[in-house]
Motif scaffolding. Structure first.
Motif, PDB file in Angstrom:
ATOM      1  N   PRO A 660      57.584  46.240  47.913  1.00 39.11           N
ATOM      2  CA  PRO A 660      56.545  46.754  46.917  1.00 39.11           C
ATOM      3  C   PRO A 660      56.005  46.528  45.701  1.00 39.11           C
ATOM      4  N   VAL A 661      54.680  45.002  46.915  1.00 37.89           N
ATOM      5  CA  VAL A 661      53.711  45.138  45.435  1.00 37.89           C
ATOM      6  C   VAL A 661      52.256  46.330  45.715  1.00 37.89           C
ATOM      7  N   THR A 662      53.195  46.801  46.438  1.00 36.72           N
ATOM      8  CA  THR A 662      51.617  47.874  46.669  1.00 36.72           C
ATOM      9  C   THR A 662      52.005  48.814  45.335  1.00 36.72           C
ATOM     10  N   ALA A 663      53.386  49.593  44.868  1.00 37.27           N
ATOM     11  CA  ALA A 663      53.672  50.278  43.404  1.00 37.27           C
ATOM     12  C   ALA A 663      53.226  49.425  42.773  1.00 37.27           C
ATOM     13  N   TYR A 664      53.501  47.776  42.266  1.00 35.59           N
ATOM     14  CA  TYR A 664      53.018  47.160  41.076  1.00 35.59           C
ATOM     15  C   TYR A 664      51.354  46.848  41.682  1.00 35.59           C
ATOM     16  N   HIS A 665      50.993  46.724  42.339  1.00 35.97           N
ATOM     17  CA  HIS A 665      49.364  46.667  42.109  1.00 35.97           C
ATOM     18  C   HIS A 665      48.601  48.002  41.417  1.00 35.97           C
ATOM     19  N   LYS A 666      48.993  49.352  42.078  1.00 32.04           N
ATOM     20  CA  LYS A 666      48.766  50.444  41.803  1.00 32.04           C
ATOM     21  C   LYS A 666      49.113  50.131  40.406  1.00 32.04           C
ATOM     22  N   LEU A 667      50.278  50.192  39.809  1.00 31.33           N
ATOM     23  CA  LEU A 667      50.793  49.989  38.324  1.00 31.33           C
ATOM     24  C   LEU A 667      50.230  49.455  37.538  1.00 31.33           C
ATOM     25  N   SER A 668      49.513  48.111  37.324  1.00 30.07           N
ATOM     26  CA  SER A 668      49.287  47.683  36.616  1.00 30.07           C
ATOM     27  C   SER A 668      47.576  47.934  36.249  1.00 30.07           C
ATOM     28  N   GLN A 669      47.004  48.660  37.616  1.00 27.47           N
ATOM     29  CA  GLN A 669      45.847  49.181  37.146  1.00 27.47           C
ATOM     30  C   GLN A 669      46.233  49.958  36.640  1.00 27.47           C
ATOM     31  N   VAL A 670      46.768  51.172  36.131  1.00 26.80           N
ATOM     32  CA  VAL A 670      47.032  52.035  35.298  1.00 26.80           C
ATOM     33  C   VAL A 670      47.108  51.381  33.921  1.00 26.80           C
ATOM     34  N   SER A 711      37.707  54.784  43.780  1.00 28.68           N
ATOM     35  CA  SER A 711      39.088  54.342  44.346  1.00 28.68           C
ATOM     36  C   SER A 711      38.587  53.064  45.536  1.00 28.68           C
ATOM     37  N   GLU A 712      39.369  52.252  45.019  1.00 22.40           N
ATOM     38  CA  GLU A 712      38.960  50.849  45.732  1.00 22.40           C
ATOM     39  C   GLU A 712      40.558  51.044  47.318  1.00 22.40           C
ATOM     40  N   PRO A 713      40.130  50.633  48.191  1.00 24.41           N
ATOM     41  CA  PRO A 713      41.648  50.423  48.752  1.00 24.41           C
ATOM     42  C   PRO A 713      42.631  48.976  47.953  1.00 24.41           C
ATOM     43  N   SER A 714      43.177  48.774  48.603  1.00 25.46           N
ATOM     44  CA  SER A 714      44.335  47.789  48.008  1.00 25.46           C
ATOM     45  C   SER A 714      43.502  46.230  49.347  1.00 25.46           C
ATOM     46  N   PRO A 715      43.758  45.190  48.332  1.00 24.19           N
ATOM     47  CA  PRO A 715      43.297  43.911  48.818  1.00 24.19           C
ATOM     48  C   PRO A 715      43.377  43.706  50.265  1.00 24.19           C
TER      49      PRO A 715
END
Length: 761
Positions: A660-670, A711-715
């Motif tokens: 779930p952290v992958t979605a959390y990462h993108k949503l936080s950026q938005v 568009s940076e990749p996920s850490p």
């Protein structure tokens, strides 16, 4: 004559010239391996040349350093860095390799050469020199240390010290007393109010009448009042000094009634529904001769407090819910499956083992019963009394879940913290016994608070945008139970805190001044443990609060729900239920909790729905209002294992750049980008943003992950375990060829002391 050339010197000196200034040569600094100590913390024992095991099969990644035991924690200090790139949230109270002594479940010493092992308890002797130490932790970690190069006597002493100090014989030996005495009560006697005055969320502690008054006004409970009959804990030692009772009950009546209730716990008001129904908690009546008389008087007083004088329904929690022994047994089986046993690749076997533990079955039972109470309050407009023998365990779970489902205020961060403070801490949940901080009686241990957090996570997992906080927050809150500094999780009731802190202050000559007792810091001031940036991990980017901002036609407006599309929480009973019928043409959702498939065979009779099922089906047939009532879906496919908590330390279960952290990462950026645009719109219109209490400064984003222009990749450090790391926190011994293999395979919960007794020396 021949000319002889002088011979060249063949000796070459490697020493520096005498005139060279040796001070100018840079000398590498020698760093001492010292533990960082908190106020009141002292070093009890230590041993050098210790190896912390990182991998089970290889020692190439192991760390070398010093193992230290203090009166607060087990600390491993090293200059080495973990070779594997990973991330773990830092705690200000603990180092990277520290474990609080209260978190240590079991201390196991091993001697490989002699093939011996022993589970150490307090004041026990150890007749062999340990070559290995294994710490089994209450937060599911397994940490191993090797003493191959360490002094045998020093290794033995530090193992005995860890075993002794992790089993305190008295509440005043818990580190929180020494910490509070040194941190908040100096020689001048000046107190900092038990909290860092510069930060933290100001959550109501409900230790004064004014905070109960505000809660009464917030819920519109006009026919209820704050009662001070228990000031000085003269009526019941486990009740708070101030609580809420019906206006029609006089203090003198309450004193008279109290002696007939178990441990003198008279009924407690929890919450009022907008329709006037009340949620009340009550202990059982000890005298059977007074049962009917007291029931009538209590119910009559609650009925008078209702605008429509509705009936009162009593729910017996002891009969309808699993007991604490069953809950503890189920939790132990889950721990066995997730941590002790080798992680199974076979999904079928793993899921069947999880099902046989009955943990999720008990989670469902509490959610289901809470939903039934919601139906009584919301659908039938009646008040409900939750009755339990002592009203200190199951009632805490159910009352909290009912309020969470009905009141969106408790789904905000401050609201949720006030809910725990009100229904758990002040209501007298026995955290000291249920967490087994003193490790005196395993029969009293039960993870009821964690069960509640798991139930909250289940609802959050189904309605992720309805909660202001994240599952990281719930996990960290659970971990804080094992840091014995906070008043929240340290005592069985407020009276126990007062009594023990007065005795401790007298023994240490601590001036209390006008205070009744030592003021322990509550856990709700998160600045004690985390930086402002790390606290951003608690914020849910999807949360739509009651006053969330939105942009409409270029203007920033506050999002408000109209009465037309507001939930049935304020509308009262659905129309279909008021008419006593269900609309036959109403289409239910496929994922409905009470979905009933109509058979094509006319000879099969349709199952008759109960009123509760009809109420739930009607609710699930409509879109959920995230700022109204929420009901959980309870089919087996809707309940899941809380993966972040149960599997965060298991290396085999870690999914790199997954979960779930992958979605959390993108949503936080938005969400961060939206927040930036909103601030720019305000600046353009010359509007100064008004920050709410407890909100971060205007120049600090609420989101942990910031918006990026490219568009940076996920850490690289993102994984399903984020923000935790299994590296160095989960190291089982190799199953083959080890002295503990048979015990690991046959253990019921952890390594059983009784099982190992025959081979202990």
């Amino acid at each position: 004559m021949f000319s002889v050339k002088p011979l060249k010197p063949t000796f070459k000196s490697y020493l520096p010239p005498l005139h060279t200034d040796l001070k100018k040569i840079a000398q590498p600094p020698i760093k001492k391996l010292e533990a960082k100590l908190l106020p009141g913390e002292i070093v009890v024992n230590e041993v050098n040349f210790v190896r912390k095991c990182i991998g089970a099969d290889s020692s190439q990644d192991d760390l070398w350093g010093k193992l230290i035991c203090t009166n607060f924690k087990v600390s491993f200090i090293t200059h080495d860095a973990l070779c594997k790139q990973r991330f773990q949230v830092a705690n200000r109270l603990l180092g990277e390799h520290d474990v609080p002594l209260a978190c240590v479940e079991q201390v196991v010493t091993v001697n490989d050469a002699k093939g011996k092992q022993k589970v150490l308890g307090s004041n026990q002797k150890l007749k062999f020199n340990p070559t290995e130490l294994i710490l089994y932790c209450k937060d599911f970690r397994i940490i191993r240390f090797r003493f191959d190069e360490a002094g045998p006597e020093s290794a033995k002493k530090v193992c005995l010290a860890i075993a002794h100090y992790s089993h305190p014989a008295d509440p005043q030996l818990l580190f929180g007393f020494e910490y509070v005495g040194k941190q908040y009560y100096g020689s001048s006697g000046k107190r900092m109010n038990g909290m860092d005055p510069g930060g933290g969320v100001q959550t109501p502690l409900f230790d004064r009448p004014s905070e109960w008054d505000r809660e009464i006004k917030r819920t519109g409970a006009a026919e209820w009042r704050v009662c001070s009959v228990n000031e000085g804990y003269t009526v019941s030692p486990s009740l708070p000094e101030y609580f809420v009772v019906p206006v029609s009950l006089a203090d003198q009546d309450l004193k008279q009634y109290s002696c007939f209730f178990t441990t003198h716990r008279i009924p407690l008001w929890c919450w009022n529904h907008p329709n006037g129904s009340a949620l009340v908690r009550m202990a059982s009546i000890a005298d059977p001769l007074q049962q009917r008389k007291l029931d009538q008087r209590i119910c009559s007083a609650i009925t008078k407090s209702h605008p429509q004088r509705s009936d009162v329904i009593k729910s017996d929690l002891d009969k309808n819910l699993p007991n604490i022994q069953d809950i503890q047994a189920a939790f132990g089986k889950v721990r066995q499956i997730c941590v002790i046993e080798p992680f199974e690749e076979s999904e079928e076997k793993w899921l069947s083992s999880m099902e046989s533990s009955r943990w999720l079955e008990y989670v469902r039972a509490f959610l289901k019963h809470s939903a039934e109470v919601v139906y009584l309050l919301e659908g039938k407009h009646v008040s409900v009394i939750l009755q339990e023998e002592e009203d200190r365990d199951l009632g805490c779970v159910v009352s909290s879940l009912v309020q969470l489902m009905l009141d969106p205020h408790f789904r905000s961060l401050i609201g949720f913290q006030s809910l725990v403070q009100k229904e758990w801490v002040m209501a007298g949940h026995r955290f000291l016994d249920r967490c087994n901080h003193l490790k005196k009686n395993d029969k009293d241990e039960c993870p009821l608070f964690f069960l509640f957090l798991d139930c909250v996570w289940q609802i959050m997992n189904q309605y992720p945008a309805a909660f202001e906080f994240t599952d990281t927050y719930l996990t960290v809150l659970s971990d804080s139970m094992w840091i014995p500094l906070f008043s929240t999780f340290l005592f069985n009731c407020p009276q126990q805190r007062t009594e023990n802190s007065i005795d401790f202050a007298k023994s240490k000559c601590i001036p209390l001044g006008e205070e009744k007792a030592l003021r322990f810091p509550p856990v709700w001031d998160w600045s004690q443990q985390f930086t402002l940036k790390d606290q951003a991990l608690f914020n849910n980017p999807m949360y739509v609060g009651k006053g969330a901002t939105c942009v409409q036609n270029g203007a920033v407006k506050s999002f408000r729900r109209t009465k037309k599309n507001y939930s049935s929480t304020l509308r009262g009973m659905p129309t279909s239920l008021r008419n006593g019928l269900m609309d036959g043409d109403t289409l239910t959702r496929r994922s409905s909790l009470v979905l009933r498939l109509r058979p094509d065979f006319s000879q099969i009779r349709e199952v008759v729905e109960s009123p509760t099922e009809r109420f739930l089906r009607d609710w699930f047939s409509r879109p959920a209002d995230l700022q109204g009532m929420l009901l959980p879906q309870l089919l087996p496919s809707h309940l899941a294992l809380w993966r972040l908590y149960f599997l965060r330390w298991v290396p085999e279960a870690r999914i790199p750049k997954g979960g779930p952290v992958t979605a959390y990462h993108k949503l936080s950026q938005v969400a961060d980008e939206i927040e930036m645009l909103q601030n720019k719109l305000r600046q353009y219109k010359g509007v100064t943003p008004v920050s709410s209490p407890g909100a971060p400064p205007s120049d600090h984003s609420r989101m942990y992950f910031k918006a990026s222009s490219t568009s940076e990749p996920s850490p690289e450090y993102l994984s399903s375990s984020f923000p935790f790391s299994p590296v160095g926190n989960m190291c089982r011994r190799s199953i083959l060829g080890t002295p503990l293999s048979k015990f690991l395979n046959g253990a019921k919960i952890w390594l059983s002391t009784e099982t190992l007794a025959n081979e202990s020396v």
